[in-house]
Design an enzyme around this catalytic site. Structure first.
Site, short mmCIF file in Angstrom:
data_model
loop_
_atom_site.label_atom_id
_atom_site.label_comp_id
_atom_site.label_asym_id
_atom_site.label_seq_id
_atom_site.Cartn_x
_atom_site.Cartn_y
_atom_site.Cartn_z
CB CYS A 1 -0.92 0.01 1.21
SG CYS A 1 -2.11 1.37 1.22
CB CYS A 2 3.85 2.24 1.99
SG CYS A 2 3.19 2.51 3.64
CB CYS B 1 -1.50 3.06 8.92
SG CYS B 1 -2.14 2.02 7.58
CB CYS C 1 -2.36 6.77 5.98
SG CYS C 1 -1.48 7.17 4.45
CB CYS D 1 6.05 5.40 4.58
SG CYS D 1 7.23 6.70 4.18
#
Length: 244
Positions: A119-120, A205, A202, A228
């Site tokens: 996702c990062c 998270c 985010c 990240c």
């Protein structure tokens, strides 16, 4: 192995500015041909206002790259807009993952739950690398006090695998230096700091940090992940801290 041209330029810059202050390093780097064309990469997070203010004083038209992951706190987005206006940032570049990539890799927005590193990479690393294309280097907010892997961090370093230089003006600063700079310049803090978020990423998270916990313990809580992943070592993406 012979030092590369990039390594030689980094060594020259560190020798040239080794005994300069953070503000002087930043100002000189923005005008030194050996540093190349630079952009500031900012998360508009808890400590970001320091470098943003320094850049606004030294060279207001410096490109400022802000990665909107589309999963940020609403407070971060409002803070970003307010700071950009207050500091009169002349070249703010808001970047996001491509819609096609999001549809292909994270169509329902749940990738952060099953594969946070992926996702990062999708929402941060890949968009940033595209945005940095054409720049000779970028300015980061990393500091020596942030961990043992940074205990020897220099003002300038080579980013392996990209040919770019990273500039770390705040490398030698301590937490109290950041607080003093903010207070002396009357800079607004991110609104979530007062609500228990000393490190802000985010929304899905990031959690509040309890008294006595490490400031970054609220990032990816309960997972084997602490960063990240926007920094490079030996050409590979690694998790090495907040870029501020």
């Amino acid at each position: 192995m012979q030092p590369s041209d990039l390594d030689n330029r980094v060594a020259t810059l560190n020798d040239r500015y080794r005994h300069h202050s953070a503000t002087a390093v930043l100002e000189h780097a923005l005008h030194d041909p050996d540093a190349g064309k630079l952009a500031l990469v900012s998360s508009f997070g808890a400590e970001s206002v320091v470098l943003l203010h320094m850049v606004s004083v030294a060279r207001r038209d410096t490109p400022v790259i802000f990665i909107d992951t589309q999963m940020l706190f609403a407070e971060t987005l409002v803070y970003q807009q307010e700071l950009a206006e207050r500091l009169d940032l002349r070249d703010l570049r808001i970047i996001r993952a491509a819609d096609t990539a999001l549809q292909r890799q994270d169509p329902d927005g749940t990738l952060h739950k099953t594969a946070p590193d992926a996702c990062c990479a999708l929402r941060k690393t890949e968009p940033l690398q595209r945005a940095l294309d054409g720049f000779g280097g970028w300015i980061t907010g990393r500091k020596r006090f942030q961990g043992s892997s940074r205990s020897t961090l220099e003002f300038f370093e080579a980013e392996d695998g990209t040919g770019r230089i990273k500039v770390n003006p705040l490398a030698h600063w301590a937490p109290e230096d950041l607080r003093t700079y903010m207070e002396e310049n009357r800079l607004p803090r991110h609104p979530l700091v007062a609500r228990g978020y000393p490190s802000i990423g985010c929304a899905p998270c990031t959690t509040r940090v309890n008294e006595g916990e490490d400031p970054r313990s609220g990032r990816w809580r309960g997972q084997d992940k602490t960063e990240c992943g926007i920094h490079f070592v030996n050409g590979r993406i690694v998790r090495q801290g907040e870029n501020a």
